[in-house]
Write a protein that holds these residues in place. Structure first.
Motif, mmCIF file in Angstrom:
data_model
loop_
_atom_site.group_PDB
_atom_site.id
_atom_site.type_symbol
_atom_site.label_atom_id
_atom_site.label_comp_id
_atom_site.label_asym_id
_atom_site.label_seq_id
_atom_site.Cartn_x
_atom_site.Cartn_y
_atom_site.Cartn_z
ATOM 1 N N SER A 1 9.954 17.058 -4.407
ATOM 2 C CA SER A 1 8.789 16.921 -5.283
ATOM 3 C C SER A 1 9.071 17.331 -6.720
ATOM 4 C CB SER A 1 7.634 17.772 -4.742
ATOM 5 O OG SER A 1 7.929 19.151 -4.889
ATOM 6 N N GLU B 1 2.896 16.278 -5.096
ATOM 7 C CA GLU B 1 3.521 14.958 -5.098
ATOM 8 C C GLU B 1 2.545 13.828 -5.407
ATOM 9 O OE1 GLU B 1 7.065 14.369 -2.398
ATOM 10 O OE2 GLU B 1 5.992 15.863 -1.213
ATOM 11 N N HIS B 2 1.252 14.127 -5.581
ATOM 12 C CA HIS B 2 0.305 13.081 -5.960
ATOM 13 C C HIS B 2 0.669 12.576 -7.347
ATOM 14 C CE1 HIS B 2 -3.612 11.058 -5.518
ATOM 15 N NE2 HIS B 2 -3.625 11.117 -6.843
ATOM 16 N N PRO B 3 0.612 11.257 -7.590
ATOM 17 C CA PRO B 3 1.022 10.713 -8.894
ATOM 18 C C PRO B 3 0.299 11.385 -10.057
ATOM 19 C CG PRO B 3 0.662 8.934 -7.330
ATOM 20 C CD PRO B 3 0.197 10.193 -6.651
ATOM 21 N N GLY B 4 1.088 11.917 -10.988
ATOM 22 C CA GLY B 4 0.533 12.497 -12.198
ATOM 23 C C GLY B 4 0.028 13.914 -12.080
ATOM 24 N N GLU C 1 3.431 6.411 -0.776
ATOM 25 C CA GLU C 1 2.471 5.497 -1.386
ATOM 26 C C GLU C 1 1.082 6.115 -1.294
ATOM 27 O OE1 GLU C 1 2.892 1.811 0.671
ATOM 28 O OE2 GLU C 1 4.864 1.343 -0.211
ATOM 29 N N PRO D 1 2.118 5.101 -10.548
ATOM 30 C CA PRO D 1 2.699 6.300 -11.174
ATOM 31 C C PRO D 1 2.286 6.372 -12.630
ATOM 32 C CG PRO D 1 4.360 4.589 -10.901
ATOM 33 C CD PRO D 1 3.144 4.116 -10.174
ATOM 34 N N HIS E 1 6.235 11.065 -17.133
ATOM 35 C CA HIS E 1 6.573 11.869 -15.966
ATOM 36 C C HIS E 1 6.764 13.318 -16.361
ATOM 37 C CE1 HIS E 1 7.085 8.230 -13.607
ATOM 38 N NE2 HIS E 1 7.771 7.736 -14.604
#
Length: 422
Positions: free
Chosen positions: A344, A349-352, A404, A415, A419
């Motif tokens: 992670s 780990e959730h996008p953003g 996903e 995503p 980042h």
């Protein structure tokens, strides 16, 4: 003016800028939907990057023109402060970034294209220090390309990594100071002073220092999230000292070794278990779960507790006599936690999501109650907020390219543009 391809690029930027202005100023925010407001904020960021880039590109010529002396300003920074309202630090950063970028072709090109905000341009220009200038000139294009997809915080970390690599490549690492004969040991000195007060000095290895800092940050963050620091006027050094004493007092450990979790004792009748296994009979209506000292709980609450706590599961007969005490732990091991952190990047780990790992929990993709196994392929690291969403219909699956994430209507969550982790 521009000719050829440069003219076409300038015209395209102008068209895009007009579209962004319309997106920012053409929305009545009082009646706009959430999606429209999100578009406004994203458009504003892109428009600011274009404006920042143009300003950075303009600084060298503007300063050389001397126009800033027209009102009697003593320096270009003073003029910027007086005419733009910026703070002196911000104005100085803009001026210095513009002057430095003039000698960096790829940074200058990114500024002219409006592809990087001032925060990123500022960091890139500062990275070209004299001791690593030759490596920066070689890697400039690569660093600019990477910067377009990183948050400002992540870019700062990336440039530090790059700097250490460049110094090592050039053989210019600063020699380490001789720390004495006990280089691999932690040391602490306590000096008792006046009226019982004392001074504590610690010389820690990098590993020990990281463990200590992580534990202190986690404790202070917990206080802040739970509202315990509301109205608290203590300084940060005072909070650090209080956190250290709090950790010593309750014996908490660093989150590297796993989070301290509550022990939840749940009781259920044997008939309830048979009923939960889809067996027919009158026991279906008698299904119940209780927390010792807390009363009855519903199935939804039970499911969330199963994901968040150590469980002591006690099976009793219909008279309450214990028949079997099953597994007392179904949480991840320390090795699994380490693997999750490595995957992670140390955040949810959730996008953003930027929540640090000490605020996260391991979630089973295929839920435990549905037969899911506790292994890395079936685990995802989620902060409390996104863990709750996962239990309220936001599906997470593992696809051919990784995890996903989807909304309740099953539309994918893309995503983020920038980042925050490696």
């Amino acid at each position: 003016m521009f000719d050829g391809p440069e003219a076409d690029a300038a015209a395209a930027r102008l068209v895009r800028a007009h579209a962004l202005v319309d997106a920012v100023l053409g929305i009545d925010v009082r009646g706009a939907a959430g999606v429209e407001l999100s578009v406004l904020l994203e458009a504003r960021a892109e428009l600011c990057a274009m404006a920042d880039g143009a300003a950075v590109a303009a600084v060298p010529g503007w300063e050389a023109s001397g126009d800033w002396t027209g009102d009697g300003s003593s320096t270009p920074v003073t003029w910027l402060v007086n005419h733009t309202g910026a703070g002196r630090t911000t104005a100085g950063a803009l001026r210095r970034t513009g002057l430095l970028a003039a000698s960096m072709p790829h940074v200058s090109a990114a500024a002219a294209a409006g592809s990087l905000p001032l925060s990123h341009l500022h960091q890139l220009t500062r990275a070209r220090r004299a001791e690593v200038a030759e490596v920066f000139d070689r890697d400039e294009a690569l660093l600019v390309t990477e910067a377009t997809g990183l948050t400002a915080d992540r870019l700062a970390a990336r440039l530090i990594e790059w700097r250490y690599g460049a110094l090592a490549e050039l053989g210019r690492n600063d020699p380490d100071r001789d720390p004495g004969p006990q280089t691999d040991d932690d040391t602490m000195t306590i000096v008792v002073g006046f009226q019982g007060r004392g001074l504590v000095a610690m010389d820690l290895t990098p590993e020990s220092l990281a463990t200590l800092v992580e534990a202190l940050d986690a404790r202070i963050d917990t206080w802040r999230r739970t509202g315990q620091l509301t109205g608290d006027d203590r300084t940060h050094p005072q909070l650090v000292a209080a956190a250290l004493l709090d950790l010593i007092t309750d014996g908490s450990t660093s989150s590297r070794r796993g989070q301290p979790r509550p022990l939840v004792v749940i009781t259920a009748t044997l008939a309830a278990l048979l009923d939960h296994a889809n067996l027919t009979g009158t026991e279906r209506d008698r299904w119940a779960a209780r927390i010792l000292g807390g009363g009855s709980i519903g199935r939804h609450t039970l499911r969330e507790l199963l994901e968040r706590a150590n469980i002591a599961f006690v099976v009793t007969d219909d008279d309450g006599e214990p028949l079997h005490v099953g597994r007392t732990r179904r949480l991840i091991t320390a090795a699994m936690l380490t693997a999750l952190l490595a995957r992670s990047g140390g955040t949810c780990e959730h996008p953003g999501c930027h929540a640090n790992h000490h605020r996260c929990q391991a979630h089973h993709l295929t839920w435990w109650r549905h037969g899911g196994e506790t292994n890395i392929d079936n685990l995802v690291l989620l902060c409390q907020h996104h863990h709750r969403l996962a239990h309220h219909g936001w599906p997470i699956t593992r696809g051919p390219t990784g995890l996903e994430f989807r909304r309740t209507n099953h539309t994918p969550i893309p995503p983020p543009r920038y980042h925050h982790t490696a």
